[in-house]
Motif scaffolding. Structure first.
Motif, PDB file in Angstrom:
ATOM      1  N   THR A   5      33.131   8.413  15.831  1.00  0.00           N
ATOM      2  CA  THR A   5      33.248   7.389  16.798  1.00  0.00           C
ATOM      3  C   THR A   5      33.650   6.052  16.349  1.00  0.00           C
ATOM      4  O   THR A   5      33.975   5.197  16.730  1.00  0.00           O
ATOM      5  CB  THR A   5      31.858   7.045  17.577  1.00  0.00           C
ATOM      6  N   GLY A   6      33.262   6.149  14.833  1.00  0.00           N
ATOM      7  CA  GLY A   6      33.695   4.908  13.908  1.00  0.00           C
ATOM      8  C   GLY A   6      32.769   3.752  13.773  1.00  0.00           C
ATOM      9  O   GLY A   6      32.837   2.956  13.307  1.00  0.00           O
ATOM     10  N   VAL A   7      31.521   4.006  14.776  1.00  0.00           N
ATOM     11  CA  VAL A   7      30.577   3.169  14.520  1.00  0.00           C
ATOM     12  C   VAL A   7      29.528   3.499  13.477  1.00  0.00           C
ATOM     13  O   VAL A   7      30.135   4.480  12.541  1.00  0.00           O
ATOM     14  CB  VAL A   7      29.591   2.895  15.711  1.00  0.00           C
ATOM     15  N   TYR A   8      28.729   2.605  13.135  1.00  0.00           N
ATOM     16  CA  TYR A   8      28.100   2.924  11.744  1.00  0.00           C
ATOM     17  C   TYR A   8      26.933   4.089  11.830  1.00  0.00           C
ATOM     18  O   TYR A   8      26.982   4.442  13.141  1.00  0.00           O
ATOM     19  CB  TYR A   8      27.127   1.782  11.506  1.00  0.00           C
ATOM     20  N   ASN A   9      26.647   4.898  10.948  1.00  0.00           N
ATOM     21  CA  ASN A   9      25.996   6.226  10.980  1.00  0.00           C
ATOM     22  C   ASN A   9      24.415   5.850  10.760  1.00  0.00           C
ATOM     23  O   ASN A   9      24.027   4.640  10.703  1.00  0.00           O
ATOM     24  CB  ASN A   9      26.428   7.061   9.980  1.00  0.00           C
ATOM     25  N   ARG A  10      23.715   6.881  10.940  1.00  0.00           N
ATOM     26  CA  ARG A  10      22.098   6.672  10.653  1.00  0.00           C
ATOM     27  C   ARG A  10      21.637   5.971   9.360  1.00  0.00           C
ATOM     28  O   ARG A  10      20.946   5.239   9.388  1.00  0.00           O
ATOM     29  CB  ARG A  10      21.634   8.057  11.079  1.00  0.00           C
TER      30      ARG A  10
END
Length: 363
Positions: free
Chosen positions: A208-213
């Motif tokens: 998705t390109g958003v930040y990860n956990r």
């Protein structure tokens, strides 16, 4: 012409640094040798001098062809050093005036320009030392043992040859050094871009390109957990409703597209990470956002805006498909990350069990 330049630029960038330096050395060698032939003719040094200089040009052109058409760069690196420093330059030294000429500057260039192009350290050192011994022995032999073999020069020709060879070799060394530095800078930029890309991959969700956990927990620990009570942070968690059915009905490729579009809707409404805000994929179809606002109502309104924006998503390949989310939002400043997530996750569960397509909150 521009297309040729772009093709050449792309070709050069795909080559390793030592190959690019070697190509530069060969190109400069051809130019310098041609100018040397012209200079030799103007000085009237005779057929021997012209032929020995011409032999240098032929060897360099032949090595260029073998190196880059037949892909034999490594062996050509070594052959260039051996042929130039062990045969061609020593022979040309005798025909072109010996110690009383500008040939000594070509000896220096022979060491400087050819040996550094060999990538293997031990091979480079051995050839450098042997070349140094050979060229030094040539100078001594021409003066002590075989002075009669040296083609003499007049004083005027000597000064002219010294000036011409100095200018030619100075230009050659400058050009190779400049282009080598440029090649190094380009390679360094490529490495920096690669490092940035790798760093980005470690903190962003690949799909998705958003930040990860991982990055989410870093922000929660460094910003949220350390925040004062009057420094408001809010945690928003949501889950895509009936996402498994969407995957089963339309396929995982379409499901991935849905996840990406949902992530874009979330990301568009979240501020800069330096301000303590973050949009992240928590896992599967679950997403998290951290809001940093002055008022809880503002954060809640932002969460509701995201829900409405996602609800309006349409997909041309499956126009009948609708996306809705269920989520929860609550204050989290000063809380430990796992406690804050657990607390808001309970609100997400409440939204799921009381109708879906809604954002629940604590009053």
């Amino acid at each position: 012409m521009k297309a040729i330049y772009e093709k050449h630029k792309h070709f050069m960038k795909n080559k390793p640094l030592d190959s690019r330096v070697f190509m530069i050395v060969l190109a400069v060698g051809v130019i310098t040798t041609i100018l040397s032939i012209i200079n030799t003719v103007l000085e009237g040094l005779g057929a021997g001098a012209i032929l020995s200089t011409l032999a240098c040009l032929i060897v360099i052109i032949a090595l260029t062809v073998v190196a880059f058409i037949f892909d034999k760069e490594a062996i050509c690196h070594i052959l260039l050093c051996i042929l130039l420093n062990f045969i061609l330059l020593p022979v040309a030294f005798f025909f072109c005036g010996g110690i009383k000429s500008g040939m000594i500057t070509y000896f220096i260039s022979g060491l400087y320009l050819t040996v550094p192009t060999i990538s293997k350290k031990r091979t480079r050192l051995i050839i450098y030392l042997l070349s140094l011994v050979m060229l030094s022995a040539t100078v001594v032999a021409s003066y002590v043992f075989f002075p009669e073999w040296v083609t003499p020069m007049s004083d005027d020709a000597f000064y002219f040859d010294m000036l011409a060879s100095f200018i030619l070799n100075a230009f050659c060394i400058y050009l190779v050094a400049s282009l080598t530095v440029k090649a190094y800078d380009e390679k360094n930029e490529e490495n920096e871009e690669l490092v940035k890309k790798l760093e980005s991959m470690t903190i962003h969700d690949e799909l998705t390109g958003v930040y990860n956990r991982r990055e989410l927990f870093r922000v929660l620990e460094e910003k949220v957990m350390r925040a004062e009570q009057n420094d408001l942070y809010c945690l928003f968690i949501f889950d895509i409703d009936e996402f498994k059915q969407a995957n089963d009905t339309y396929g995982h490729v379409f499901g991935d597209k849905v996840l990406c579009e949902v992530a874009n809707c979330l990301n568009d409404e979240v501020g800069d990470i330096e301000d303590g805000e973050i949009a992240a994929r928590y896992g599967g179809q679950e997403f998290v956002a951290v809001f940093h606002d002055d008022d809880f109502e503002v954060s809640y309104a932002r969460a509701e805006k995201i829900r409405q924006k996602i609800e309006k998503l349409r997909f041309f390949e499956n126009p009948e498909f609708r996306v809705t989310i269920s989520g929860g939002v609550d204050r989290c400043n000063g809380m430990r990350p796992r406690y804050a997530l657990h607390q808001v996750d309970d609100l997400l569960y409440l939204a799921k069990t009381t109708g879906k397509n809604q954002i629940t909150r604590k009053f």
